[in-house]
Each structure stands twice: as C-alpha cells, then as structure tokens.
Design a protein around this motif. Structure first.
Motif, PDB file in Angstrom:
ATOM      1  N   PHE A 266      94.252  53.420  74.526  1.00 47.64           N
ATOM      2  CA  PHE A 266      93.228  53.246  73.496  1.00 47.64           C
ATOM      3  C   PHE A 266      92.278  54.443  73.388  1.00 47.64           C
ATOM      4  O   PHE A 266      91.285  54.383  72.667  1.00 47.64           O
ATOM      5  CB  PHE A 266      92.429  51.970  73.783  1.00 47.64           C
ATOM      6  CG  PHE A 266      93.237  50.718  73.638  1.00 47.64           C
ATOM      7  CD1 PHE A 266      93.253  50.009  72.444  1.00 47.64           C
ATOM      8  CD2 PHE A 266      94.004  50.249  74.691  1.00 47.64           C
ATOM      9  CE1 PHE A 266      94.014  48.861  72.305  1.00 47.64           C
ATOM     10  CE2 PHE A 266      94.771  49.102  74.570  1.00 47.64           C
ATOM     11  CZ  PHE A 266      94.778  48.402  73.373  1.00 47.64           C
ATOM     12  N   LEU A 267      92.591  55.505  74.093  1.00 50.26           N
ATOM     13  CA  LEU A 267      91.769  56.711  74.039  1.00 50.26           C
ATOM     14  C   LEU A 267      92.466  57.797  73.228  1.00 50.26           C
ATOM     15  O   LEU A 267      93.606  57.624  72.788  1.00 50.26           O
ATOM     16  CB  LEU A 267      91.476  57.195  75.463  1.00 50.26           C
ATOM     17  CG  LEU A 267      90.681  56.229  76.342  1.00 50.26           C
ATOM     18  CD1 LEU A 267      90.527  56.785  77.750  1.00 50.26           C
ATOM     19  CD2 LEU A 267      89.316  55.924  75.721  1.00 50.26           C
ATOM     20  N   LEU A 268      91.784  58.913  73.016  1.00 49.36           N
ATOM     21  CA  LEU A 268      92.312  60.003  72.220  1.00 49.36           C
ATOM     22  C   LEU A 268      93.704  60.396  72.704  1.00 49.36           C
ATOM     23  O   LEU A 268      93.905  60.670  73.894  1.00 49.36           O
ATOM     24  CB  LEU A 268      91.368  61.210  72.308  1.00 49.36           C
ATOM     25  CG  LEU A 268      91.694  62.398  71.391  1.00 49.36           C
ATOM     26  CD1 LEU A 268      91.580  61.978  69.927  1.00 49.36           C
ATOM     27  CD2 LEU A 268      90.761  63.560  71.696  1.00 49.36           C
ATOM     28  N   GLY A 269      94.656  60.399  71.786  1.00 47.81           N
ATOM     29  CA  GLY A 269      96.036  60.723  72.127  1.00 47.81           C
ATOM     30  C   GLY A 269      96.888  59.505  72.403  1.00 47.81           C
ATOM     31  O   GLY A 269      98.122  59.604  72.439  1.00 47.81           O
ATOM     32  N   GLY A 270      96.266  58.349  72.599  1.00 47.78           N
ATOM     33  CA  GLY A 270      97.001  57.116  72.825  1.00 47.78           C
ATOM     34  C   GLY A 270      97.450  56.486  71.520  1.00 47.78           C
ATOM     35  O   GLY A 270      96.912  56.774  70.448  1.00 47.78           O
ATOM     36  N   LYS A 271      98.424  55.591  71.592  1.00 45.79           N
ATOM     37  CA  LYS A 271      98.974  55.026  70.353  1.00 45.79           C
ATOM     38  C   LYS A 271      98.023  54.054  69.659  1.00 45.79           C
ATOM     39  O   LYS A 271      98.226  53.720  68.489  1.00 45.79           O
ATOM     40  CB  LYS A 271     100.323  54.370  70.628  1.00 45.79           C
ATOM     41  CG  LYS A 271     100.318  53.201  71.595  1.00 45.79           C
ATOM     42  CD  LYS A 271     101.742  52.683  71.774  1.00 45.79           C
ATOM     43  CE  LYS A 271     101.813  51.507  72.733  1.00 45.79           C
ATOM     44  NZ  LYS A 271     103.205  51.024  72.900  1.00 45.79           N
ATOM     45  N   GLN A 272      96.970  53.601  70.361  1.00 45.65           N
ATOM     46  CA  GLN A 272      95.977  52.748  69.720  1.00 45.65           C
ATOM     47  C   GLN A 272      94.587  53.397  69.771  1.00 45.65           C
ATOM     48  O   GLN A 272      93.573  52.720  69.874  1.00 45.65           O
ATOM     49  CB  GLN A 272      95.946  51.372  70.386  1.00 45.65           C
ATOM     50  CG  GLN A 272      97.269  50.630  70.300  1.00 45.65           C
ATOM     51  CD  GLN A 272      97.106  49.129  70.414  1.00 45.65           C
ATOM     52  OE1 GLN A 272      96.403  48.499  69.622  1.00 45.65           O
ATOM     53  NE2 GLN A 272      97.770  48.540  71.407  1.00 45.65           N
ATOM     54  N   ALA A 273      94.589  54.720  69.651  1.00 47.09           N
ATOM     55  CA  ALA A 273      93.337  55.482  69.736  1.00 47.09           C
ATOM     56  C   ALA A 273      92.355  55.109  68.622  1.00 47.09           C
ATOM     57  O   ALA A 273      91.139  55.085  68.848  1.00 47.09           O
ATOM     58  CB  ALA A 273      93.634  56.973  69.693  1.00 47.09           C
ATOM     59  N   LYS A 274      92.861  54.821  67.435  1.00 50.00           N
ATOM     60  CA  LYS A 274      91.976  54.479  66.313  1.00 50.00           C
ATOM     61  C   LYS A 274      91.199  53.196  66.615  1.00 50.00           C
ATOM     62  O   LYS A 274      89.980  53.134  66.428  1.00 50.00           O
ATOM     63  CB  LYS A 274      92.786  54.312  65.028  1.00 50.00           C
ATOM     64  CG  LYS A 274      91.916  54.009  63.818  1.00 50.00           C
ATOM     65  CD  LYS A 274      92.754  53.888  62.551  1.00 50.00           C
ATOM     66  CE  LYS A 274      91.878  53.563  61.345  1.00 50.00           C
ATOM     67  NZ  LYS A 274      92.685  53.422  60.096  1.00 50.00           N
ATOM     68  N   LEU A 275      91.905  52.191  67.090  1.00 53.42           N
ATOM     69  CA  LEU A 275      91.244  50.941  67.448  1.00 53.42           C
ATOM     70  C   LEU A 275      90.275  51.172  68.595  1.00 53.42           C
ATOM     71  O   LEU A 275      89.162  50.643  68.608  1.00 53.42           O
ATOM     72  CB  LEU A 275      92.279  49.878  67.829  1.00 53.42           C
ATOM     73  CG  LEU A 275      91.733  48.545  68.362  1.00 53.42           C
ATOM     74  CD1 LEU A 275      90.792  47.901  67.347  1.00 53.42           C
ATOM     75  CD2 LEU A 275      92.890  47.602  68.707  1.00 53.42           C
ATOM     76  N   GLY A 276      90.688  51.978  69.569  1.00 58.07           N
ATOM     77  CA  GLY A 276      89.816  52.281  70.697  1.00 58.07           C
ATOM     78  C   GLY A 276      88.527  52.933  70.262  1.00 58.07           C
ATOM     79  O   GLY A 276      87.449  52.610  70.776  1.00 58.07           O
ATOM     80  N   ALA A 277      88.611  53.851  69.295  1.00 60.14           N
ATOM     81  CA  ALA A 277      87.414  54.526  68.788  1.00 60.14           C
ATOM     82  C   ALA A 277      86.473  53.525  68.118  1.00 60.14           C
ATOM     83  O   ALA A 277      85.244  53.603  68.281  1.00 60.14           O
ATOM     84  CB  ALA A 277      87.808  55.621  67.809  1.00 60.14           C
ATOM     85  N   GLU A 278      87.032  52.582  67.381  1.00 62.24           N
ATOM     86  CA  GLU A 278      86.211  51.551  66.734  1.00 62.24           C
ATOM     87  C   GLU A 278      85.512  50.682  67.777  1.00 62.24           C
ATOM     88  O   GLU A 278      84.326  50.345  67.635  1.00 62.24           O
ATOM     89  CB  GLU A 278      87.085  50.686  65.829  1.00 62.24           C
ATOM     90  CG  GLU A 278      87.658  51.418  64.624  1.00 62.24           C
ATOM     91  CD  GLU A 278      88.576  50.527  63.812  1.00 62.24           C
ATOM     92  OE1 GLU A 278      88.654  49.311  64.082  1.00 62.24           O
ATOM     93  OE2 GLU A 278      89.236  51.047  62.883  1.00 62.24           O
ATOM     94  N   LEU A 279      86.256  50.319  68.818  1.00 58.18           N
ATOM     95  CA  LEU A 279      85.684  49.489  69.871  1.00 58.18           C
ATOM     96  C   LEU A 279      84.550  50.218  70.592  1.00 58.18           C
ATOM     97  O   LEU A 279      83.495  49.633  70.879  1.00 58.18           O
ATOM     98  CB  LEU A 279      86.763  49.083  70.870  1.00 58.18           C
ATOM     99  CG  LEU A 279      87.851  48.133  70.347  1.00 58.18           C
ATOM    100  CD1 LEU A 279      88.967  47.974  71.379  1.00 58.18           C
ATOM    101  CD2 LEU A 279      87.252  46.769  70.018  1.00 58.18           C
ATOM    102  N   LEU A 280      84.762  51.492  70.882  1.00 54.18           N
ATOM    103  CA  LEU A 280      83.738  52.273  71.576  1.00 54.18           C
ATOM    104  C   LEU A 280      82.492  52.444  70.713  1.00 54.18           C
ATOM    105  O   LEU A 280      81.363  52.346  71.211  1.00 54.18           O
ATOM    106  CB  LEU A 280      84.293  53.641  71.969  1.00 54.18           C
ATOM    107  CG  LEU A 280      85.057  53.701  73.291  1.00 54.18           C
ATOM    108  CD1 LEU A 280      85.698  55.068  73.478  1.00 54.18           C
ATOM    109  CD2 LEU A 280      84.137  53.381  74.471  1.00 54.18           C
TER     110      LEU A 280
END
Length: 291
Positions: A266-280
């Motif tokens: 869920f971090l930069l470069g991960g396949k769910q990075a976009k969702l991770g950015a929203e969560l953060l």
C-alpha cells in the motif's frame, strides 16, 4: 523454567460459549467462539470444564537492557530476543490524564475477551482482502504530537500510522487478549503500543519451541510493560512470535493505544499505492472520531 499447564479443550470451550445466561440467548458480552471473559463465564457456570489438555511451557523474562530472554529457572540460561523496542516514560503523567479523559468522553464498545475498544481506521475484511475508507475520518487530534515524538527515534523513523485502536482492560471483566499474530497483508513492519494506567506483561510465545536450544516445547518470553511506556514489535517478534496479554497480568484498569503502519503493498511502488495514499491522507489529518 518449564511448567505444565492445563487448559480447557477447544470442544468444551465451544460448548460453554453456546450457553445463554437466562435462556433467551442473550450474552452480555462480545465474546465469540472459544473467547471468554468473567462476564460470560459467570452466566455459563453450569457448564463444567472437565476435559483438560496439558503441555509443558518454558518461561523466560525479557531484559530490555541486554536484549536477552533470561530463563526463570535456577540455571539462568538465556538467548538473544530481537524485535522488541521499549521506550519508558514515553508520555508524562499529565499527558496520560489528558488522553484517558478524552477517550472516556467517547463511547467504549464491547470487544472480545472482556475488552472494550475504540477504533480509528479503515473498514477491513482480512479474509477477502478488501479495504475501504468508509467512515474513517483520521486518527484523533491528540495523537498528532505523539506520532511526531515517535518519529524522532531511529527505531520509528518514517513511521506513519494509518490505524489506531484503543483497548480498555479491567480485572473485573477478566480482560485479556489471546496469543496471536497481527495481519501482515495490510499492516506493515512495526506495531507500536502505548501502555497506560497500569503496568502489565506482554507475553510472547512460540508454540513449536526452540529446538536449536534444546527446547522442543512451547517457549514464552514475558516482556514487562511499565506504565506510560511505548513498546514496538518488529522483525521476529512481529512475524514469528505470537503476543498476548493474559488475564492474570491485569490487576487494575489498563488502557492501551496501538498504532499500525501500512505494508509495502500500500506504499509508493506497491500495487495498491493509490489506496494507501488516500488512507494516509485521511489518517494523518488527525481529525478523527471513533468508528
């Protein structure tokens, strides 16, 4: 020290959990399956725990200064125990009073094994591996300065929590949390907990033992948590050893706040990075209320 412990069998526990308090099927607690607390044990006292299983457990005590797990027997054998960072007096007495006061103004929801909880985080289905922001509005305001303080230590450099869970333990409810490993699909490397109102013991356990040390039975390492300390689990202590808080180690009210960061997916470069950015972005707005 190796001792033999006796536990109720899983089958008998399941039978106990199906018994109601007054015949109407209502149990005044949140325990499910084999979970139990003093509340449901009281109402289900008619079911006797006759069938027992026994096992040998080797007990060690963690020394935070040396990083060793030291045996409680007379020989005093030890082994390196990595993956635990303890920060004593992380918060002041005044900060503790303020944090508890604010928490107690919000609703505490019943949880399993005699605990109460407040959640600040996304809605997660771990079995289906689905995450959504839902009603998550961020971590609570008072956590902002605590997170900034955490990040000042090298052990927590770059730590950005995306979830906070407050848990309330009380001896009169028989509060505890069973041995478990936290999820590692969504949650990242470090689990961070602030321990408040009373000292307790975090019990680390390895059911398969340590055969390389001649310990073929379960090994338990007791990590003493002083009042107002912060403890971090990472590495083997996070991913290999289960952790628990046993009922016998809750002597008065205890409140803790556990913070979790995102995994690499869920971090930069991960396949769910976009969702991770929203969560953060949501989490670190620090404008949240319990969900």
């Amino acid at each position: 020290m190796a001792v033999e412990l006796r536990f109720p069998s899983r089958r008998r526990c399941n039978m106990m959990m199906m018994v109601s308090d007054d015949g109407d099927g209502v149990i005044p607690c949140a325990c499910k399956g084999i979970r139990r607390c003093l509340v449901c044990e009281t109402f289900k006292a008619s079911v006797l725990l006759e069938t027992r299983e026994s096992k040998i457990v080797h007990h060690f005590l963690y020394n935070a200064k040396t990083g060793l797990a030291v045996s409680e027997d007379e020989e005093g054998s030890s082994f390196p125990f990595s993956g635990v960072f303890l920060w004593e007096n992380f918060i002041s007495e005044e900060e503790e009073r303020e944090l508890i006061s604010v928490m107690d103004q919000d609703v505490w929801h019943p949880s399993q094994s005699g605990r109460r909880k407040q959640d600040f985080g996304p809605k997660v289905n771990f079995k289906k591996r689905k995450v959504r922001i839902a009603d998550f509005t961020g971590l609570p305001a008072l956590s902002q300065k605590l997170v900034l303080r955490m990040q000042q230590d090298a052990n927590l450099a770059g730590f950005q929590p995306v979830e906070q869970c407050n848990l309330d333990y009380a001896p009169e409810r028989g509060s505890a949390i069973d041995p478990h490993l936290d999820d590692s699909w969504l949650w990242g490397e470090r689990l961070v907990t602030i321990n408040m109102l009373s000292e307790t013991v975090l019990t680390m356990s390895l059911e398969q033992g340590l055969p390389e040390l001649g310990l073929s039975e379960e090994v338990q390492v007791a990590v003493r948590l002083p009042r107002r300390c912060l403890v971090v689990l990472y590495g083997e202590a996070r991913h290999r050893w289960k952790h628990a808080i046993h009922r016998k180690d809750i002597h008065e009210r205890r409140v803790c706040s556990t913070y979790r960061e995102l995994s690499a997916e869920f971090l930069l470069g991960g396949k769910q990075a976009k969702l991770g950015a929203e969560l953060l972005t949501t989490a670190l707005s620090f404008g949240g209320t319990p969900i």
